[in-house]
Structure formats: C-alpha cells, structure tokens
Design a protein around this motif. Structure first.
Motif, PDB file in Angstrom:
ATOM      1  N   LYS A 151       0.751  -1.217   0.066  1.00 51.76           N
ATOM      2  CA  LYS A 151       0.023  -0.083  -0.108  1.00 51.76           C
ATOM      3  C   LYS A 151       0.948   1.437  -0.022  1.00 51.76           C
ATOM      4  CE  LYS A 151      -4.261  -1.888   2.107  1.00 51.76           C
ATOM      5  NZ  LYS A 151      -5.169  -1.830   3.010  1.00 51.76           N
ATOM      6  N   ALA A 152       2.142   1.262   0.133  1.00 49.50           N
ATOM      7  CA  ALA A 152       3.047   2.252  -0.047  1.00 49.50           C
ATOM      8  C   ALA A 152       4.356   1.892  -0.387  1.00 49.50           C
ATOM      9  CB  ALA A 152       3.157   3.015   1.480  1.00 49.50           C
ATOM     10  N   LEU A 153       5.247   2.939  -1.026  1.00 53.02           N
ATOM     11  CA  LEU A 153       6.731   2.649  -1.031  1.00 53.02           C
ATOM     12  C   LEU A 153       7.341   3.343  -0.293  1.00 53.02           C
ATOM     13  CD1 LEU A 153       6.846   3.022  -4.942  1.00 53.02           C
ATOM     14  CD2 LEU A 153       6.916   0.759  -3.783  1.00 53.02           C
ATOM     15  N   VAL A 154       8.414   2.967   0.549  1.00 52.08           N
ATOM     16  CA  VAL A 154       9.318   3.406   1.531  1.00 52.08           C
ATOM     17  C   VAL A 154      10.435   3.869   0.986  1.00 52.08           C
ATOM     18  CG1 VAL A 154      10.384   3.600   3.915  1.00 52.08           C
ATOM     19  CG2 VAL A 154       7.836   2.385   3.465  1.00 52.08           C
ATOM     20  N   VAL A 155      11.059   4.521   0.520  1.00 54.19           N
ATOM     21  CA  VAL A 155      11.922   4.855  -0.471  1.00 54.19           C
ATOM     22  C   VAL A 155      13.116   5.323   0.315  1.00 54.19           C
ATOM     23  CG1 VAL A 155      13.128   6.195  -2.138  1.00 54.19           C
ATOM     24  CG2 VAL A 155      10.660   5.434  -2.340  1.00 54.19           C
ATOM     25  N   THR A 156      14.457   4.689   0.582  1.00 53.42           N
ATOM     26  CA  THR A 156      15.388   4.813   1.440  1.00 53.42           C
ATOM     27  C   THR A 156      16.356   5.851   0.761  1.00 53.42           C
ATOM     28  OG1 THR A 156      15.362   2.729   2.681  1.00 53.42           O
ATOM     29  CG2 THR A 156      17.439   3.944   2.668  1.00 53.42           C
ATOM     30  N   VAL A 157      16.615   6.869   1.295  1.00 56.30           N
ATOM     31  CA  VAL A 157      17.400   8.232   0.607  1.00 56.30           C
ATOM     32  C   VAL A 157      18.595   8.605   1.422  1.00 56.30           C
ATOM     33  CG1 VAL A 157      15.229   8.770  -0.288  1.00 56.30           C
ATOM     34  CG2 VAL A 157      16.131   9.796   1.789  1.00 56.30           C
ATOM     35  N   ASP A 158      19.249   7.953   2.384  1.00 56.44           N
ATOM     36  CA  ASP A 158      20.208   8.048   2.710  1.00 56.44           C
ATOM     37  C   ASP A 158      21.542   7.266   2.687  1.00 56.44           C
ATOM     38  OD1 ASP A 158      19.662   5.525   4.137  1.00 56.44           O
ATOM     39  OD2 ASP A 158      19.471   6.181   6.266  1.00 56.44           O
ATOM     40  N   SER A 159      21.551   6.508   1.515  1.00 59.08           N
ATOM     41  CA  SER A 159      22.512   5.400   1.041  1.00 59.08           C
ATOM     42  C   SER A 159      22.817   5.780  -0.438  1.00 59.08           C
ATOM     43  CB  SER A 159      21.792   4.177   1.093  1.00 59.08           C
ATOM     44  OG  SER A 159      21.256   3.924   2.492  1.00 59.08           O
ATOM     45  N   PRO A 160      23.614   6.788  -0.647  1.00 54.98           N
ATOM     46  CA  PRO A 160      24.392   7.021  -1.885  1.00 54.98           C
ATOM     47  C   PRO A 160      25.553   6.074  -2.090  1.00 54.98           C
ATOM     48  CG  PRO A 160      24.810   8.935  -0.413  1.00 54.98           C
ATOM     49  CD  PRO A 160      23.825   8.108   0.081  1.00 54.98           C
ATOM     50  N   ALA A 161      26.052   5.554  -0.767  1.00 49.84           N
ATOM     51  CA  ALA A 161      26.919   4.630  -0.794  1.00 49.84           C
ATOM     52  C   ALA A 161      26.863   3.933   0.506  1.00 49.84           C
ATOM     53  CB  ALA A 161      28.404   5.290  -0.742  1.00 49.84           C
ATOM     54  N   LEU A 162      27.168   2.501   0.208  1.00 45.21           N
ATOM     55  CA  LEU A 162      27.023   1.766   1.594  1.00 45.21           C
ATOM     56  C   LEU A 162      27.973   2.210   2.741  1.00 45.21           C
ATOM     57  CD1 LEU A 162      25.692  -1.043   2.680  1.00 45.21           C
ATOM     58  CD2 LEU A 162      27.904  -2.128   1.804  1.00 45.21           C
ATOM     59  N   GLY A 163      27.293   2.102   3.855  1.00 49.90           N
ATOM     60  CA  GLY A 163      28.159   2.533   5.136  1.00 49.90           C
ATOM     61  C   GLY A 163      29.362   1.445   5.440  1.00 49.90           C
ATOM     62  N   ARG A 164      30.207   2.066   6.177  1.00 43.13           N
ATOM     63  CA  ARG A 164      31.567   1.226   6.436  1.00 43.13           C
ATOM     64  C   ARG A 164      31.133   0.459   7.624  1.00 43.13           C
ATOM     65  NH1 ARG A 164      36.959   0.961   8.267  1.00 43.13           N
ATOM     66  NH2 ARG A 164      38.221  -0.047   6.652  1.00 43.13           N
ATOM     67  N   ARG A 165      30.854  -0.889   7.504  1.00 42.55           N
ATOM     68  CA  ARG A 165      30.464  -1.589   8.863  1.00 42.55           C
ATOM     69  C   ARG A 165      31.537  -2.302   9.266  1.00 42.55           C
ATOM     70  NH1 ARG A 165      24.509  -2.728   5.899  1.00 42.55           N
ATOM     71  NH2 ARG A 165      24.052  -0.389   5.632  1.00 42.55           N
ATOM     72  N   GLU A 166      32.390  -2.113   9.970  1.00 38.48           N
ATOM     73  CA  GLU A 166      33.698  -2.624  10.381  1.00 38.48           C
ATOM     74  C   GLU A 166      33.326  -4.150  10.941  1.00 38.48           C
ATOM     75  OE1 GLU A 166      35.757   0.467  12.619  1.00 38.48           O
ATOM     76  OE2 GLU A 166      35.814   1.615  10.852  1.00 38.48           O
ATOM     77  N   ARG A 167      32.247  -4.324  11.683  1.00 34.35           N
ATOM     78  CA  ARG A 167      32.090  -5.578  11.940  1.00 34.35           C
ATOM     79  C   ARG A 167      32.247  -6.815  10.926  1.00 34.35           C
ATOM     80  NH1 ARG A 167      28.169  -6.326  17.234  1.00 34.35           N
ATOM     81  NH2 ARG A 167      28.051  -4.061  17.842  1.00 34.35           N
ATOM     82  N   ASP A 168      31.605  -6.430   9.841  1.00 31.40           N
ATOM     83  CA  ASP A 168      31.312  -7.079   8.742  1.00 31.40           C
ATOM     84  C   ASP A 168      33.004  -7.173   7.824  1.00 31.40           C
ATOM     85  OD1 ASP A 168      28.647  -7.259   9.244  1.00 31.40           O
ATOM     86  OD2 ASP A 168      28.138  -5.811   7.710  1.00 31.40           O
ATOM     87  N   LEU A 169      33.660  -6.097   8.040  1.00 38.23           N
ATOM     88  CA  LEU A 169      34.857  -6.369   7.277  1.00 38.23           C
ATOM     89  C   LEU A 169      35.636  -7.245   8.179  1.00 38.23           C
ATOM     90  CD1 LEU A 169      35.317  -2.535   6.609  1.00 38.23           C
ATOM     91  CD2 LEU A 169      34.925  -4.339   4.962  1.00 38.23           C
ATOM     92  N   ARG A 170      35.803  -7.151   9.548  1.00 38.24           N
ATOM     93  CA  ARG A 170      36.313  -8.006  10.425  1.00 38.24           C
ATOM     94  C   ARG A 170      35.916  -9.706  10.133  1.00 38.24           C
ATOM     95  NH1 ARG A 170      36.097  -3.710  13.937  1.00 38.24           N
ATOM     96  NH2 ARG A 170      34.244  -4.574  14.982  1.00 38.24           N
ATOM     97  N   ASN A 171      34.743  -9.741   9.862  1.00 35.85           N
ATOM     98  CA  ASN A 171      34.146 -11.002   9.932  1.00 35.85           C
ATOM     99  C   ASN A 171      34.359 -11.561   8.399  1.00 35.85           C
ATOM    100  OD1 ASN A 171      33.627 -11.167  12.493  1.00 35.85           O
ATOM    101  ND2 ASN A 171      31.149 -10.236  12.215  1.00 35.85           N
ATOM    102  N   GLY A 172      34.712 -10.790   7.481  1.00 28.37           N
ATOM    103  CA  GLY A 172      34.719 -11.216   6.111  1.00 28.37           C
ATOM    104  C   GLY A 172      33.265 -11.594   5.585  1.00 28.37           C
ATOM    105  N   PHE A 173      32.180 -10.918   6.190  1.00 32.52           N
ATOM    106  CA  PHE A 173      30.837 -10.982   5.872  1.00 32.52           C
ATOM    107  C   PHE A 173      30.299 -10.218   4.689  1.00 32.52           C
ATOM    108  CE2 PHE A 173      26.074 -10.158   5.825  1.00 32.52           C
ATOM    109  CZ  PHE A 173      25.769 -11.624   5.999  1.00 32.52           C
ATOM    110  N   HIS A 174      30.273 -10.772   3.453  1.00 31.44           N
ATOM    111  CA  HIS A 174      30.053  -9.658   2.298  1.00 31.44           C
ATOM    112  C   HIS A 174      28.898 -10.272   1.451  1.00 31.44           C
ATOM    113  CE1 HIS A 174      34.097  -8.069   3.051  1.00 31.44           C
ATOM    114  NE2 HIS A 174      34.448  -9.315   2.775  1.00 31.44           N
ATOM    115  N   ASP A 175      28.812 -11.657   1.630  1.00 27.73           N
ATOM    116  CA  ASP A 175      27.630 -12.268   0.807  1.00 27.73           C
ATOM    117  C   ASP A 175      26.533 -13.020   1.650  1.00 27.73           C
ATOM    118  OD1 ASP A 175      28.459 -11.005  -1.917  1.00 27.73           O
ATOM    119  OD2 ASP A 175      30.167 -12.314  -1.771  1.00 27.73           O
ATOM    120  N   LEU A 176      25.493 -13.375   1.120  1.00 28.64           N
ATOM    121  CA  LEU A 176      24.674 -14.349   1.734  1.00 28.64           C
ATOM    122  C   LEU A 176      25.059 -15.895   1.550  1.00 28.64           C
ATOM    123  CD1 LEU A 176      21.310 -12.938   0.822  1.00 28.64           C
ATOM    124  CD2 LEU A 176      22.113 -13.317   3.082  1.00 28.64           C
ATOM    125  N   PRO A 177      24.807 -16.568   2.434  1.00 28.53           N
ATOM    126  CA  PRO A 177      25.489 -18.218   1.816  1.00 28.53           C
ATOM    127  C   PRO A 177      24.730 -18.501   0.619  1.00 28.53           C
ATOM    128  CG  PRO A 177      24.401 -18.004   4.093  1.00 28.53           C
ATOM    129  CD  PRO A 177      24.251 -16.467   3.517  1.00 28.53           C
TER     130      PRO A 177
END
Length: 350
Positions: A151-177
C-alpha cells in the motif's frame, strides 16, 4: 516463551545466531557512535505523567496512508530474515498480521514480495525501495510491489554509498550463503540472475520525481535528518517522512533520531505524517516519540531478535511486549489515547 524484555530477546538471538550474522544485524558504521546514541537518547528524556484523568478505555490504533494498525509500532525494513529463521520474511509477515500492524518489506528480503504477501494475506504490507540507476528495473520492482498488494513505497534516501560496517569487514561477511539471495532482485522467474543492490551517489530529487510518475502508491521518504530536506520532500510530493539514520549503519555520528525529530516535525508543519525509527526498545520510547510529534515508530533489530529467538512466535512476542508496554505507559501517563500525548509531557532529564 518466557522472555520478558526486548533486551532478553537480543541475548537469546545472539546465543542462537552465527556470530557473523549477529554482527551483521547488530552492527553499524564506523565506531558505532550513532548505534549507541539512538538508544541512549531515549534514556535522557523523561515522561511527565498527568493524574486523575479518568482513563477507562485505551485507544492505540492508527491509520497511515490507507493502512490500519492496532498500535503505533511498525516493522521497519530489514534485510536477510532467512539468516535468522528458515521461514524468514514469511514468518515476520504472519506475526505482523496477527499483531495487526504494518510490515515494511525490504527490497533486500530473502523471500520475494509475492511470496511474503501470499504467506500472510491479511498483512498490511509496504515495500522498501532503493531507487536503482536502471530506471526500467526500478519500475519493475514498483509494479511487483503494487501487484502484491503493498500500500506504500518506503524509499530509502540516505544511502548514496554503503556504510563502512567494520564488524562485517572483520568477519569477512560480504555475501549471503549460497542457498539464499535477495529474491526481489531477480531479473526474471525463479532461477534468474540476481542483481546487486546498487547504491548510486548520482541520485537526486529528479529521480524521486521520476519515481512519482511511475506509480500512484504513496511514497514515504526514509532517511530524512535535516529540516531543509524535510521541506524539499514536501515540495516533491512525499506522502510521509521517516526520520531515520539507518540504525547507525550509514554515516556514523549522525545524531539520535529522537533528538532530530522535533525540528523535522516543525519543518513539516503537519502537512504529512512524520515517522521515526532508531533505538526504540520500550513502550516508553514509543510514547516519547509520539509526544514529540511522530505519528508512529518503526522497529527493526528487535524484530530480528524475536525471529532468531523463536521464529514467527518470537516476532509475535516482541510485538506483543511493545503493545503491552505502550498501553501500560499510556495508563500511567493518564492518557486514554495516543493522541492525548503532547510535547509538554516530555522533559530532558540530563
């Protein structure tokens, strides 16, 4: 399920989730200053209750953009629910329907929007969208969401680039299984190529105008933090605004959303509903946001904690706890309705 607070659900979810997946859900950008600030800011605000008001029957229901909810708490868009439970977004949607609230389905869901809708025909669904540089593909996503009953579109507008999430970088989490993907991003039928989500710094208000021409669905702009942007959102036809810093996952050190809310409400001047997400963990948090001008709040991580801890039942318990806390806090504040709340009932305590 005898967990009594959202914090207990987080602890249970952490014990059950793969550590890298927990960090993906819980983490934020940089030093996670904003992640912590979102919650801490609610603690610096106090509620001033009224007394002897003769409260007999509570009213917590809302109507937003043609969707009805039994409480002013929506499910915020979050990605990858099948990392938390095999049923993923299907389970979340069924719990949302049972709780009679609105679920905003992420574009990066691990269940296709059509299958989410089919799993919970009674659910009130909105669809979260990152406008893609490929205008034809964006249009296809919008049409799919509408056809599925959103019934509505929620348009995310705060993401011209992906945030630098350091936990993911340390864990090597880049892609889904390998057995999971963002099902809404398939080019065609099942088995088709899955596109990446493209964060596009060139996106502008002009792209929002083009999106407006694609659909008759109301558009909510999610990620507004500056009053000037709130006013521009009105100029460009936004039906509602969501004050959001992406849960601290994009630009670190953006202030807490509850601290930003009053200026956005003032800038909008009642022209459209103002929603808020970020840091809501208690019914008292909900009341503070409503008193300061929000029409409703949205919760993201707590829903994932419920899903990881107990699947559909866990999400239902999280939503039930929040509703019970909202009703209890309303009673103690001397308010029969959420519409009785006003800014004078909130005081900065430190």
């Amino acid at each position: 399920m005898d967990l009594a607070t959202l914090r207990e659900f987080e602890a249970e979810a952490r014990a059950r989730l793969d550590p890298a997946h927990y960090d993906y859900f819980a983490g934020g950008a940089g030093d996670e200053v904003t992640v912590r600030a979102n919650e801490a800011a609610f603690g610096r605000l106090g509620l001033l209750p009224r007394v002897l008001r003769g409260v007999t029957k509570l009213q917590t229901g809302i109507t937003l953009l043609g969707s009805r909810a039994a409480m002013p708490v929506l499910i915020a868009p979050t990605a990858f629910h099948r990392l938390a439970d095999p049923e993923g977004e299907r389970a979340t949607a069924r719990a949302a329907a049972a709780a009679e609230t609105i679920m905003i389905v992420s574009m990066a869901a691990t269940v296709a929007i059509e299958d989410v809708a089919a799993a919970a025909p009674e659910a009130e669904l909105w669809f979260q969208l990152y406008i893609q540089p490929d205008q034809a593909f964006t249009g296809k996503l919008v049409r799919r969401a509408a056809a599925a009953g959103c019934k509505a579109l929620v348009v995310t507008v705060d993401s011209p680039a992906l945030g630098r999430r350091e936990r993911d970088l340390r864990n090597g989490f880049h892609d889904l299984p390998g057995h999971l993907c963002c099902e809404n991003l398939r080019d065609g039928a099942r088995g088709g190529r899955v596109r990446p989500v493209v964060m596009a710094p060139e996106l502008s208000w002009e792209h929002l105008d083009r999106l407006r021409d694609m659909t008759s669905l109301p558009i909510v702009l999610k990620g507004i933090t500056h009053p000037a942007d709130a006013r521009l959102a009105l100029d460009h036809g936004a039906a509602a605004i969501m004050v959001s810093n992406h849960g601290g996952r994009q630009l670190d050190t953006v202030p807490a959303t509850i601290d930003l809310l009053p200026d956005i409400v003032a800038a909008v001047g009642g022209a459209v509903p103002v929603l808020l997400d970020g840091g809501v963990r208690r019914g008292t948090d909900v009341l503070k946001a409503l008193a300061l001008g929000a029409a409703a709040v949205a919760v993201g991580r707590p829903v994932l904690w419920g899903l990881a801890a107990g699947g559909e039942r866990g999400v239902g318990r999280v939503l039930g706890l929040l509703r019970a806390e909202v009703e209890h806090a309303l009673t103690l504040c001397g308010c029969a309705s959420i519409h009785d709340l006003d800014p004078g009932m909130v005081r900065r305590s430190c």
